[in-house]
Design a protein around this motif. Structure first.
Motif, short mmCIF file in Angstrom:
data_model
loop_
_atom_site.label_atom_id
_atom_site.label_comp_id
_atom_site.label_asym_id
_atom_site.label_seq_id
_atom_site.Cartn_x
_atom_site.Cartn_y
_atom_site.Cartn_z
N HIS A 33 8.42 7.63 12.20
CA HIS A 33 7.04 8.09 12.41
C HIS A 33 6.75 8.08 13.92
O HIS A 33 6.28 7.09 14.46
CB HIS A 33 6.06 7.18 11.67
N SER B 136 3.22 0.76 4.90
CA SER B 136 2.53 1.32 3.73
C SER B 136 3.48 2.13 2.84
O SER B 136 3.31 2.18 1.63
CB SER B 136 1.34 2.18 4.15
N ASP B 137 4.51 2.74 3.42
CA ASP B 137 5.45 3.56 2.64
C ASP B 137 6.54 2.74 1.94
O ASP B 137 6.89 3.02 0.80
CB ASP B 137 6.14 4.59 3.53
N HIS C 100 3.69 6.56 15.76
CA HIS C 100 3.34 5.16 15.51
C HIS C 100 4.21 4.22 16.35
O HIS C 100 5.38 4.51 16.60
CB HIS C 100 3.51 4.81 14.03
N LYS D 118 2.87 2.74 9.29
CA LYS D 118 3.18 3.75 8.27
C LYS D 118 4.40 3.32 7.44
O LYS D 118 4.41 3.48 6.22
CB LYS D 118 3.43 5.11 8.95
N CYS D 119 5.42 2.75 8.08
CA CYS D 119 6.58 2.22 7.35
C CYS D 119 6.14 1.15 6.37
O CYS D 119 6.63 1.10 5.24
CB CYS D 119 7.59 1.59 8.32
#
Length: 122
Positions: free
Chosen positions: A87, A109-110, A90, A106-107
């Protein structure tokens, strides 16, 4: 860390170019490789720009490439290293102990939502 230190990171690649001359960049907006670092100015100079600098500021301490270990890490290199590989918009700020991976928000949450993460600071 010197705030004016510069390096160039190629867009779309993982290659980090060498330090660039701040004087050339200021004058002509050209990225010319730096050969010297001035500790007092916290700036990088190529072979052509170090002479005028040395004449005007003879008492400054400069380090050539043979003493590159005394040069600071540039802000652009630090930013490049802190950017998530997946990402790009980020910054990495966590470490997943279970997966042994650096993570951005983002990592998390993913892929790491249900794992206890360790925060770290630079």
């Amino acid at each position: 860390m010197a705030t004016s230190s510069q390096s160039s990171v190629e867009l779309g690649s993982h290659e980090v170019k060498d330090y660039i001359c701040n004087a050339c960049e200021d004058k002509t907006n050209v990225e010319k490789s730096a050969d010297f670092y001035c500790k007092q100015c916290e700036r990088f100079y190529c072979g052509n720009c170090i002479d005028p600098h040395g004449n005007a500021l003879a008492k400054h301490t400069t380090f050539g490439r043979v003493e590159i270990d005394k040069w600071p890490v540039s802000k652009k290199v630090v930013d490049f290293l802190q950017t998530c590989d997946v990402h790009k918009d980020h910054t990495i700020d966590k470490f997943c102990n279970l997966h042994e991976q650096l993570c951005c928000p983002k990592c998390v949450s993913d892929q790491h939502r249900y794992v206890t993460l360790q925060l770290f600071s630079y």
